[in-house]
Motif scaffolding. Structure first.
Motif, short mmCIF file in Angstrom:
data_model
loop_
_atom_site.label_atom_id
_atom_site.label_comp_id
_atom_site.label_asym_id
_atom_site.label_seq_id
_atom_site.Cartn_x
_atom_site.Cartn_y
_atom_site.Cartn_z
N THR A 1 -6.42 1.36 -10.66
CA THR A 1 -6.26 1.77 -9.26
C THR A 1 -7.20 2.90 -8.85
O THR A 1 -7.37 3.13 -7.64
CB THR A 1 -4.81 2.20 -8.98
OG1 THR A 1 -4.47 3.30 -9.83
CG2 THR A 1 -3.84 1.05 -9.23
N HIS B 1 -4.66 3.67 6.95
CA HIS B 1 -4.13 4.63 5.98
C HIS B 1 -3.31 5.76 6.62
O HIS B 1 -2.80 6.60 5.89
CB HIS B 1 -5.29 5.25 5.19
CG HIS B 1 -6.18 4.24 4.55
ND1 HIS B 1 -5.88 3.63 3.35
CD2 HIS B 1 -7.36 3.70 4.95
CE1 HIS B 1 -6.84 2.77 3.04
NE2 HIS B 1 -7.75 2.79 3.99
N HIS C 1 -3.67 8.75 -1.92
CA HIS C 1 -4.64 7.81 -1.37
C HIS C 1 -5.77 7.65 -2.38
O HIS C 1 -6.32 8.64 -2.88
CB HIS C 1 -5.20 8.32 -0.04
CG HIS C 1 -4.16 8.48 1.02
ND1 HIS C 1 -3.78 7.47 1.87
CD2 HIS C 1 -3.41 9.57 1.37
CE1 HIS C 1 -2.85 7.91 2.70
NE2 HIS C 1 -2.60 9.18 2.41
N ARG D 1 0.83 -1.21 0.00
CA ARG D 1 0.00 0.00 0.00
C ARG D 1 0.87 1.27 0.00
O ARG D 1 0.56 2.23 -0.71
CB ARG D 1 -0.94 0.00 1.21
CG ARG D 1 -1.85 1.21 1.27
CD ARG D 1 -2.80 1.14 2.45
NE ARG D 1 -4.08 0.57 2.07
CZ ARG D 1 -4.62 -0.50 2.62
NH1 ARG D 1 -3.98 -1.15 3.57
NH2 ARG D 1 -5.81 -0.94 2.24
N LEU E 1 -2.45 -4.26 -0.15
CA LEU E 1 -3.75 -4.01 -0.77
C LEU E 1 -3.92 -4.98 -1.93
O LEU E 1 -3.08 -5.04 -2.83
CB LEU E 1 -3.83 -2.57 -1.28
CG LEU E 1 -5.10 -2.19 -2.07
CD1 LEU E 1 -6.32 -2.27 -1.17
CD2 LEU E 1 -4.96 -0.80 -2.67
N ASP F 1 -9.96 2.72 -1.98
CA ASP F 1 -9.22 2.02 -0.94
C ASP F 1 -9.74 2.43 0.44
O ASP F 1 -10.00 1.59 1.32
CB ASP F 1 -7.73 2.34 -1.09
CG ASP F 1 -6.84 1.47 -0.22
OD1 ASP F 1 -7.34 0.47 0.33
OD2 ASP F 1 -5.65 1.80 -0.09
#
Length: 575
Positions: free
Chosen positions: A461, A539, A475, A360, A379, A479
């Protein structure tokens, strides 16, 4: 031979040069009494009455609509399809194409839920003619009285069109002329009409059929709306091109009882179907053991999973639940596409889904570093497969240079299925469809999507415009959304929107709007604490804003996607 994503067109994957108009494939089968399209009418019967038209019957009805259109409008004029999702829609769309007019696939007005979209689209392209059905005629006429909509010259119910004259001759339509306007879902901007040529629609139909090896003995089963790009190609255009039967129902009938989709596939041989990721999650949640009893999914060859993000957990749960009913794990085929490419871009081959865990932290720096399954801070991403008959490259969105494998950049596409541009938007069209990089030939489509190539496969992504940048780290909103969904059982799956917001100094942060189910011993404070804690842990992000809303309150596009930009505007203004 499989084509490298970074190569030019491979000769083995080249779209044939001898393509015909989509309706030409229909009329080639105009003497066949084999079933062409079957509408499962659940309004008349809970289990669904099959209403079928043969290839011969369909050709006759399509020709009749083309004759009627030739009497009231001229070639190249826009014709709106405002019909319900039944056989009328199929006839109206193909009739508009056969007449040489430019179809605008929409939907019959129902209440006020999506009236704003209809008003926007009709105002944007001002169709001279509206095609509908007798059942929807009253509501369509009421829509024509809306002062914000350009009034059409003619409204035609195609259930009982004029009989075609014997001397009618279809216009000589070129493959590079517009066939229809595919309006985008509007997830990041106002909907825009992608101009899909006759060449693009038949090329994309060929690409889809070739990718999944569909033949005339296959049956396409689905419920996706025809006004949406995936539904229009997978359930209408590709079956006409390939000559395979299409069995469909309305989206409402699927949502009301999702097991209907499975039962429509059950017991059939060589089935292909498609749906967004959320539909697979919805089916897994909403079907009971009694619903699943007696299902035979052994004939399902291909289940296309589209609409990013495709989640590894969704695939695993769906296979766990329906594998015992004959569903082969290799039948699940994650894919990638968008309206500006007609729809199809990449597809997973018959080896089935490929899931790879990436670091990640590296993804935050636009690098794809694979790690072992279960690695802390990893991830899991699902590969979207490879293209067929087109080229895909990953390009730096600012420097406009092709990036090496394993690097995240903007996904660019070049192929005969790419739209000609947006309807009457030359500047936006040039920006999106006229891209070039380095010495690469061709006119490239800038998708606005981020992705990378790893081991010859495309991984999507996120969206470039949705990217959240905090303290120099990237970010991806989906996700964060996945983390929020898993933070508490009261959070609704696919009911979360994450997006960037800025403080008074212009510093970027993240905010979330999430749907949650109230009731029982759960209170909002408990859910809020769980969400904030999960996002901080996974995160290293402290949410600047979190709003919990009732189930069904989140803003969505007409195709069911979460509308992040609209949600942000509604809850946080332009902050």
């Amino acid at each position: 031979m499989q084509m490298s994503l970074t190569d030019s067109h491979s000769s083995d994957d080249e779209v044939p040069a001898d393509l015909q108009l989509l309706t030409s494939y229909l009329f080639d089968r105009s003497h066949s009494d084999a079933p062409a399209f079957t509408f499962l009418d659940h309004a008349s019967d809970r289990e669904g009455i099959e209403r079928t038209v043969t290839w011969a019957g369909l050709a006759e009805r399509v020709r009749a609509v083309a004759v009627e259109l030739s009497r009231v409008t001229s070639r190249g004029q826009r014709v709106a399809i405002l019909a319900p999702q039944d056989l009328t829609y199929v006839v109206a769309f193909l009739g508009a194409l056969h007449a040489g007019t430019v179809a605008v696939p929409l939907f019959a007005p129902e209440g006020s839920q999506h009236t704003g979209r209809l008003v926007h689209v009709l105002s944007d392209c001002a169709p001279e003619v509206w095609l509908t059905s007798l059942d929807a005629l009253e509501k369509v006429r009421a829509l024509a009285e809306n002062d914000s909509v350009p009034r059409p010259k003619h409204i035609i119910a195609v259930n009982d069109p004029a009989q075609p004259d014997g001397d009618f001759t279809a216009p000589d339509i070129g493959l590079d002329e517009p066939a229809y306007l595919q309006y985008t879902s509007g997830s990041t901007r106002d909907p825009a009409g992608a101009v899909i040529t006759h060449r693009a629609v038949v090329a994309n139909s060929w690409q889809a059929a070739a990718a999944y090896r569909a033949t005339t003995d296959w049956t396409v089963v689905g419920w996706l709306p025809f006004f949406h790009d995936m539904g229009l190609i997978q359930q209408l255009a590709a079956p006409v091109f390939a000559g395979c039967r299409s069995v469909f129902m309305t989206p409402f009938d699927f949502v009301k009882r999702p097991v209907r989709w499975l039962r429509a596939m059950s017991g059939r041989a060589a089935v292909m179907s498609s749906a967004p990721n959320f539909a697979f999650e919805y089916v897994s949640r909403k079907t009971s053991e009694a619903d699943r009893a007696g299902l035979d999914l052994s004939g399902v060859r291909v289940l296309i999973i589209g609409s990013e993000p495709v989640r590894a957990g969704t695939i695993a749960e769906f296979q766990r639940m329906f594998g015992p009913h004959g569903l082969a794990a290799t039948a699940l085929r994650p894919s990638y596409g968008l309206a500006e490419a007609t729809v199809f871009v990449t597809a997973t081959d018959d080896a089935g889904p490929v899931v790879t865990a990436f670091e990640r932290a590296a993804l935050a720096g636009h690098r794809g570093v694979p790690v072992g399954p279960g690695t802390s801070g990893a991830l899991e991403l699902v590969a979207a497969g490879r293209p067929v008959g087109l080229s895909v490259r990953v390009v730096h969105p600012e420097r406009l240079v092709a990036l090496p494998d394993g690097t995240v950049g903007e996904i660019w596409v070049d192929g005969p299925n790419v739209a000609d541009g947006y309807w009457q938007q030359p500047e936006r069209s040039a920006e999106t469809f006229g891209a070039r990089h380095g010495d690469a030939p061709g006119r490239w489509l800038r998708t606005g999507d981020l992705g990378m190539i790893h081991d010859g496969l495309l991984y999507v992504t996120g969206r470039l415009k949705d990217l959240i940048i905090i303290d120099g780290r990237n970010h991806y909103p989906q996700d964060i959304e996945a983390t929020v969904c898993d933070a508490h059982p009261a959070i609704r799956r696919d009911g979360v929107a994450a997006f960037p917001v800025h403080d008074e100094h212009g510093v970027e942060g993240a905010a979330v709007v999430a749907e949650y189910r109230r009731g029982g011993d759960v209170d909002e404070a408990e859910v809020s604490r769980a969400v904030r804690r999960a996002v901080s842990t996974a995160h290293d992000v402290k949410l600047r804003g979190l709003e919990l809303v009732p189930v069904g309150a989140l803003l969505r596009t007409s195709s069911g996607k979460v509308a992040r930009s609209a949600t942000k505007q509604h809850h946080w203004g332009r902050g």
